[in-house]
Design a protein around this motif. Structure first.
Motif, PDB file in Angstrom:
ATOM      1  N   GLN A   1       0.811  -1.215   0.000  1.00  0.00           N
ATOM      2  CA  GLN A   1       0.000   0.000   0.000  1.00  0.00           C
ATOM      3  C   GLN A   1       0.849   1.272   0.000  1.00  0.00           C
ATOM      4  OE1 GLN A   1      -3.303   0.048  -0.322  1.00  0.00           O
ATOM      5  NE2 GLN A   1      -3.370  -2.183  -0.385  1.00  0.00           N
TER       6      GLN A   1
ATOM      7  N   ILE B   1       1.357  -3.231   5.900  1.00  0.00           N
ATOM      8  CA  ILE B   1       0.552  -4.135   5.072  1.00  0.00           C
ATOM      9  C   ILE B   1       1.466  -4.750   4.026  1.00  0.00           C
ATOM     10  CG2 ILE B   1      -1.417  -4.375   3.523  1.00  0.00           C
ATOM     11  CD1 ILE B   1      -2.627  -1.887   4.808  1.00  0.00           C
ATOM     12  N   ARG B   2       1.535  -6.065   4.034  1.00  0.00           N
ATOM     13  CA  ARG B   2       2.310  -6.822   3.056  1.00  0.00           C
ATOM     14  C   ARG B   2       1.358  -7.761   2.321  1.00  0.00           C
ATOM     15  NH1 ARG B   2       7.316  -7.881   7.159  1.00  0.00           N
ATOM     16  NH2 ARG B   2       8.701  -6.236   6.421  1.00  0.00           N
TER      17      ARG B   2
ATOM     18  N   THR C   1       1.014 -10.770   2.553  1.00  0.00           N
ATOM     19  CA  THR C   1       0.504 -11.780   3.483  1.00  0.00           C
ATOM     20  C   THR C   1      -0.573 -11.224   4.412  1.00  0.00           C
ATOM     21  OG1 THR C   1       2.373 -11.265   4.930  1.00  0.00           O
ATOM     22  CG2 THR C   1       2.596 -13.172   3.465  1.00  0.00           C
ATOM     23  N   GLY C   2      -0.766  -9.899   4.397  1.00  0.00           N
ATOM     24  CA  GLY C   2      -1.796  -9.303   5.233  1.00  0.00           C
ATOM     25  C   GLY C   2      -1.265  -8.160   6.079  1.00  0.00           C
ATOM     26  N   GLU C   3      -2.115  -7.708   6.979  1.00  0.00           N
ATOM     27  CA  GLU C   3      -1.785  -6.565   7.830  1.00  0.00           C
ATOM     28  C   GLU C   3      -1.121  -7.028   9.112  1.00  0.00           C
ATOM     29  OE1 GLU C   3      -3.991  -2.424   9.280  1.00  0.00           O
ATOM     30  OE2 GLU C   3      -5.004  -3.887   7.997  1.00  0.00           O
ATOM     31  N   CYS C   4      -0.081  -6.327   9.523  1.00  0.00           N
ATOM     32  CA  CYS C   4       0.653  -6.662  10.747  1.00  0.00           C
ATOM     33  C   CYS C   4       0.643  -5.445  11.652  1.00  0.00           C
ATOM     34  CB  CYS C   4       2.084  -7.074  10.420  1.00  0.00           C
ATOM     35  SG  CYS C   4       3.118  -7.312  11.890  1.00  0.00           S
TER      36      CYS C   4
END
Length: 380
Positions: free
Chosen positions: A109, A321-322, A324-327
């Motif tokens: 993002q 946000i990668r 693989t999802g949000e961390c």
């Protein structure tokens, strides 16, 4: 460093036609990977102790087209106590290695323009100059020799850098050398007594993670401090390795303290307070966190003081946000000797609205990790 870094350093140290920091236009954003004239370390070193506010203003002017920066405030723990000039300000920050941000971390993002070094160098220096720490611990530093060391040296900081032996930055085309940990201290406040670079081990096997451990003497009080900066192994599945690395780091710190706690007569001197700063890549429930909390060094995590009960870590120190999802989690800490030091103030963390829906990094903030800044004082 290789020839590329040497070339960058040559660009950085070119002479200025004018020794004024205040003559550059706000739109001065050069895509050249070398630093711009306003950060010229030759000038800064000639003007030892030059006003950091001047350099901060120039960074802000160079970033004039960006969204507003985060407005963070200090929470003072003793509201009736005025900030003391003898307070020790410590800053911990994973600044995001340039090669990783552009090449491997894949922040889906974040626009590529926000990740360019021509912008990020100003944002990083702006953050440091805004809070002016006396002790600065950084991770993922891959622009030490051509940027951070010479510029901060011109502002009165001494430093040490320990690169990772197998830095992932080296696998990125056009990299600026390996990333590592850097520890800076203000020479008007501290005298260097000792410093060691450590390659952390697990079960006596060297790993790819490192630490810088430094022994300082406070010039105003004569008291000594042991300060460490580290960056432990990332990703899930490596909890056991982080625990082993943390134990190894504690052992090295205790050895350095032991080295400095006996005078020539052999009589032990008072124990030395400790700061351990780092991106531990570990949430508070992990074994390595518990290992530090139970250490014989009597350590506590400073940012728990922001919570109402004083026992809970922040919800996050990193938010990204990668693919693989949000961390959104807490991985970064400032550990301190709670019997020898007191926490006077802490810089609060930006809220979700400030960070924005695309999370970090961004045009407003150069890293996926937030800086932690604390003011400490010696206990009597």
């Amino acid at each position: 460093m290789g020839g590329g870094a040497t070339k960058l350093f040559g660009t950085l140290t070119q002479n200025l036609s004018s020794h004024s920091l205040l003559h550059l236009p706000p739109s001065h954003l050069d895509p050249n990977p070398g630093m711009d004239a306003i950060l010229d370390p030759v000038f800064l070193q000639e003007q030892w102790g030059c006003d950091p506010a001047d350099l901060l203003r120039q960074c802000e002017q160079a970033l004039g087209d960006r969204p507003p920066r985060f407005h963070r405030k200090f929470t003072r723990l003793n509201s009736g106590v005025i900030a003391s000039s003898s307070a020790i300000r410590v800053m911990q920050w994973n600044i995001l290695a340039q090669a990783l941000g552009e090449g491997l971390d894949n922040f889906v993002q974040c626009p590529l323009e926000a990740l360019s070094w021509s912008r990020r160098k100003y944002l990083i220096l702006e953050e440091i100059l805004t809070y002016q720490p006396h002790i600065l611990c950084l991770q993922e530093v891959d622009h030490y020799y051509d940027t951070l060391q010479p510029v901060l040296a011109g502002l009165g900081y001494s430093s040490n850098f320990c690169p990772k032996p197998w830095s992932p930055c080296l696998g990125v085309e056009g990299n600026n050398g390996p990333d590592g940990c850097a520890l800076f201290f203000n020479q008007t406040r501290f005298e260097l007594l000792d410093s060691v670079n450590i390659r952390l081990s697990a079960v006596r096997i060297p790993t790819n993670q490192v630490a810088v451990v430094t022994m300082l003497r406070c010039l105003s009080t004569g008291r000594r401090l042991c300060v460490a900066a580290t960056h432990l192994k990332a990703r899930s599945g490596w909890e056991w390795l982080r625990s082993a690395q943390g134990s190894d780091l504690l052992r090295h710190i205790q050895n350095l303290i032991h080295k400095h706690t006996s005078v020539s007569t052999g009589v032990p001197s008072p124990s030395i307070p400790v700061f351990i700063c780092g991106d531990f890549n570990a949430i508070p429930s992990e074994e390595v966190y518990q290992c530090f909390a139970a250490s014989p060094l009597s350590l506590d995590s400073a940012y728990k003081k922001l919570s109402q009960d004083g026992l809970t870590e922040p919800y996050y120190t990193t938010w990204k946000i990668r693919p693989t999802g949000e961390c959104c989690t807490t991985l970064d800490y400032i550990w301190y000797s709670q019997e020898k030091l007191s926490v006077d103030a802490l810089l609060d963390l930006p809220n979700e609205e400030q960070i924005g829906p695309n999370r970090l990094p961004s045009f407003s903030y150069p890293s996926d990790h937030l800086s932690l800044v604390c003011d400490f004082s010696f206990k009597e």
